[in-house]
Design a protein around this motif. Sequence first.
Motif, PDB file in Angstrom:
ATOM      1  N   UNK A  59      25.802  30.862  40.810  1.00  0.00           N
ATOM      2  CA  UNK A  59      25.638  31.849  39.639  1.00  0.00           C
ATOM      3  C   UNK A  59      26.465  31.915  38.478  1.00  0.00           C
ATOM      4  N   UNK A  60      27.242  30.982  38.370  1.00  0.00           N
ATOM      5  CA  UNK A  60      28.428  30.969  37.214  1.00  0.00           C
ATOM      6  C   UNK A  60      28.292  29.378  36.613  1.00  0.00           C
ATOM      7  N   UNK A  61      28.708  29.258  35.552  1.00  0.00           N
ATOM      8  CA  UNK A  61      28.792  28.057  35.011  1.00  0.00           C
ATOM      9  C   UNK A  61      30.474  27.510  35.380  1.00  0.00           C
ATOM     10  N   UNK A  87      32.717  30.314  41.433  1.00  0.00           N
ATOM     11  CA  UNK A  87      31.348  29.936  42.107  1.00  0.00           C
ATOM     12  C   UNK A  87      31.309  29.459  43.246  1.00  0.00           C
ATOM     13  N   UNK A  88      32.509  29.369  44.162  1.00  0.00           N
ATOM     14  CA  UNK A  88      32.425  28.630  45.333  1.00  0.00           C
ATOM     15  C   UNK A  88      32.615  29.438  46.532  1.00  0.00           C
ATOM     16  N   UNK A 119      26.681  27.733  30.985  1.00  0.00           N
ATOM     17  CA  UNK A 119      27.022  26.231  30.705  1.00  0.00           C
ATOM     18  C   UNK A 119      27.306  25.728  29.388  1.00  0.00           C
ATOM     19  N   UNK A 120      27.952  24.858  29.105  1.00  0.00           N
ATOM     20  CA  UNK A 120      28.035  24.192  27.907  1.00  0.00           C
ATOM     21  C   UNK A 120      27.266  22.851  27.913  1.00  0.00           C
ATOM     22  N   UNK A 121      27.858  21.890  28.858  1.00  0.00           N
ATOM     23  CA  UNK A 121      27.355  20.744  28.988  1.00  0.00           C
ATOM     24  C   UNK A 121      25.540  20.661  29.019  1.00  0.00           C
ATOM     25  N   UNK A 122      25.115  19.651  28.308  1.00  0.00           N
ATOM     26  CA  UNK A 122      23.616  19.470  28.133  1.00  0.00           C
ATOM     27  C   UNK A 122      23.108  19.058  29.401  1.00  0.00           C
ATOM     28  N   UNK A 160      29.868  20.451  36.560  1.00  0.00           N
ATOM     29  CA  UNK A 160      29.678  19.835  35.552  1.00  0.00           C
ATOM     30  C   UNK A 160      30.339  20.612  34.366  1.00  0.00           C
ATOM     31  N   UNK A 161      31.067  21.904  34.571  1.00  0.00           N
ATOM     32  CA  UNK A 161      31.547  22.604  33.494  1.00  0.00           C
ATOM     33  C   UNK A 161      33.074  22.103  33.531  1.00  0.00           C
ATOM     34  N   UNK A 162      33.370  21.052  34.368  1.00  0.00           N
ATOM     35  CA  UNK A 162      35.068  20.636  34.478  1.00  0.00           C
ATOM     36  C   UNK A 162      35.082  19.568  33.303  1.00  0.00           C
ATOM     37  N   UNK A 163      36.132  19.677  32.350  1.00  0.00           N
ATOM     38  CA  UNK A 163      36.157  18.849  31.239  1.00  0.00           C
ATOM     39  C   UNK A 163      36.850  17.493  31.908  1.00  0.00           C
TER      40      UNK A 163
END
Length: 294
Positions: free
Chosen positions: A16-18, A23-24, A136-139, A146-149
């Motif tokens: 539900x969240x980026x 979200x876990x 989300x930011x990542x394409x 996938x939101x973890x830098x």
Amino acid sequence: MTQTEHQTTPSTPTPRSADPAADAATTPVEYPPLAPMTTTAATPASWASATWRPFRNVIVCRMVPGSEDKVGPVFAYYDQTTRPQDLGVVGRVLLSYEDLYLHVIERKQDPAVSGQRRGLPAFQAIAEAIEPYVTPYASYWENPSHSVAKHFYSWLPEGEVSPDREMTVIVQRMKPGTEEEIARVFAESDAGGLPTETGVTGRWLYSMEDVFVHLLEQDRTKAAAVRQNHESMRPAFAKVMADLAPYVSPYRPETWQTPRDSVATVFHRWTAPDWKPGDPEPVLAQEEAPSSWT
């Protein structure tokens, strides 16, 4: 989970969240009304010491500008009413920069080492609350991880440093794929005397596609002195900036004027009030099922 919280049949929720830290959930809970709450931009860490550092993850998402007062109180409520420290999380910092949402999660230890990957049941409620504001930011985004830098460089000085430290988060654009070049520039500078002279006590670099995130930790007293006498350090700073110029630029060049314009703004900070390095780990109840992100 406390005995007063509502329990339902465990299930695997649809993301539900980026933000993977929100979200876990493996056990949905009813989301209680948020009480009015004031968040602070600077709270001394209960675990501050001369040598120990937390393991840090940085989450990068988009955020609806001006929604800090919607997102911050959600985390503030659950940071006060649950115990993230029992699941390895001893601090978090939420920051905003232009249209970006940054979430620095501070842990006792790298989960890859500790194996502690449990999530608070409240995370599903957090995810539902921030979903309208954080995306989300990542394409290539397909799931919250996938939101973890990407962490690609860190530096710590030798020996002990002052426990009175402050952390600044700097955000810039970067040429995608140039992590190695950026790390080289900082490694060359950190090998000299500039970090010590400016009170740097730690540096961590992260990337998310074209976003460059620089976590800079400094001795509070030395950092203040450098800000007051910045001219004495200008040649050394200018060289670093010139070496980075092919790879790094302002996030919004049309509004950028000085390096201070690259500093993200803290809108929520929490540190575990009753934990310090060396404390024994709590025994978790069996019903607290493991999850991939905390």
